[in-house]
Scaffold this motif. Sequence first.
Motif, short mmCIF file in Angstrom:
data_model
loop_
_atom_site.label_atom_id
_atom_site.label_comp_id
_atom_site.label_asym_id
_atom_site.label_seq_id
_atom_site.Cartn_x
_atom_site.Cartn_y
_atom_site.Cartn_z
N PHE A 81 -8.20 0.26 2.25
CA PHE A 81 -8.99 0.69 1.09
C PHE A 81 -8.42 1.96 0.42
O PHE A 81 -8.99 2.43 -0.56
CB PHE A 81 -10.45 0.94 1.49
CG PHE A 81 -11.21 -0.34 1.74
CD1 PHE A 81 -11.44 -1.23 0.71
CD2 PHE A 81 -11.67 -0.65 3.02
CE1 PHE A 81 -12.13 -2.43 0.94
CE2 PHE A 81 -12.36 -1.83 3.25
CZ PHE A 81 -12.58 -2.73 2.22
N GLU A 92 -8.51 2.68 -3.46
CA GLU A 92 -9.52 1.85 -4.16
C GLU A 92 -10.65 2.75 -4.66
O GLU A 92 -11.02 3.72 -4.00
CB GLU A 92 -10.13 0.81 -3.21
CG GLU A 92 -9.17 -0.21 -2.68
CD GLU A 92 -8.74 -1.21 -3.74
OE1 GLU A 92 -9.30 -1.24 -4.84
OE2 GLU A 92 -7.77 -1.96 -3.44
N LEU A 150 -16.66 -2.36 -4.79
CA LEU A 150 -15.65 -1.66 -5.59
C LEU A 150 -16.18 -1.40 -7.00
O LEU A 150 -17.06 -2.14 -7.47
CB LEU A 150 -14.36 -2.47 -5.67
CG LEU A 150 -13.69 -2.81 -4.35
CD1 LEU A 150 -12.45 -3.67 -4.59
CD2 LEU A 150 -13.30 -1.55 -3.58
#
Length: 490
Positions: free
Chosen positions: A440, A443, A486
Amino acid sequence: MKCIKREIIFLLLICIVSSVQAQTWEQMNSTKKEAIKHFNEDKFGLFIHWGIYSLWGGMYKGQKIDDIVSPEPNDACWVQARARIPRVEYQQLMKQFDPVKFNANEYVALIKEAGMKYVVITSKHHDGFALWDSKVSDFDMGSTPSKRNLVKELYEACQRQGVDFGVYYSHNIDWNDAHDCNIKTYCDVTGEVWPEPADFKGKKRRPMGANLWDPSPNTFDEYLVNKAYPQVKELLEMFPNMKFMWYDFAHFLSKDQSFKFYQLVYKLNPNVIVTDRVGHDLGDFNIPGDNKIPNPEDMGGKHWETVGTFNNSWGYKEYDKDFKSPYELIYWITAIASRGGNYMLNIGPKGDGSIPEESVKNLKEIGKWMSVNGKAIYGTKQWKVSREGEDTQKMLGTGHRATHGFTSNFTTSDFWFTTKGNKVYAIALERGKEALIKSFAGEEIKEVKLLGHSKKLKWKQTAEGLSIVLPKNKDSQIGYAIEVTLVSSL
Ligand code: GLC
């Protein structure tokens, strides 16, 4: 004038009819997109291998089939071929097949409890015995003491309880009625190794599956016309809401024969999707191999389904106790979902219709896990990363799993990923106090949740990745799943 009009209408009708008949595989397959999507979203199903061989549980005349033929852990469904049992002798088994403990409602309730969305049952396996009362064969449930239509009982319970239903049908191999299963048309017999059939791609293969010990007196073509095609038709007509036709093992079929089996299904129900084992790459979805987790890139762009045994046999084998544990099963479900596939796990009921207790117990455990973490599995797709951590576990097939076992040494740094919309799921099998999920890094994250946990999580995004403080695992669940929302979807 009237006459010309009538002729034109007649010609038009002929055109329409023949265009339906002359549909190419691509045309037929292209209409099944919705059905394949739905199947893909289901993700997890139950396979049932059940028949008169289940009465023997992998034994023949007091001997284990593995002691009759080696190597391999032998599938108990294959007892007739392995022990080269004459057809008439084997047929006698049906007189004892009286599955008093089979209760379709209980089966489907278990399927649901396990978190499975669909089921496929062996309506006819390689031995040729039909698990329903077939109009075109006496080697069927109609000749057993109870005469019950077991496939129909299961279908109806599925309709009542909202579970997708499909049938397995062994179309090429039928030791009772398919003569030598067509092998001599395609191969030149030279001992144990047979040269590759002219239009069959692949390596040289053993005459595995062909009936060479006691072939039925009719020809293979007669079997197709008098048994296989009519039975496929019977099944499709009996089960109008069927979803899958799970053809198996087409090693000795010509392309035309495979096409005919595909086309037959389409004509009777265009929504039914067909396995690639119809032969010659004519399936709507692929089976990478039994007990095999494939590289998705090798799946030719089609959706795929891994099928797995619970122990190392498809049919009930009383002495095979190598059952996959809930931990191992969660690994299979997770690893397969992270690569975008489906997992269909098998049970081999006993001759009386009861399910081995290890399977029941482990299915219920899986159900508990799925009820908390199913969001990370159902309806998901492959994320840009499937796996974080060192992948030492390889799943290469039934024999490989049987001899190597499940050897994994997963740690708290091992993760599998799936995605749905703007959510990404990270699934772990081992749980510590904290987690660092490196994939991640970079992100933009809106929210982080632990599935099954209602309180807010402590998390932060660092240069190394997403760092999370994990709450205490009160229920001692296996692993956990993190839902990461996200900022934008991918
Ligand atoms: C193989 C076996 C068969 C089994 C099937 C399951 O084709 O021949 O016994 O039913 O795999 O995938």
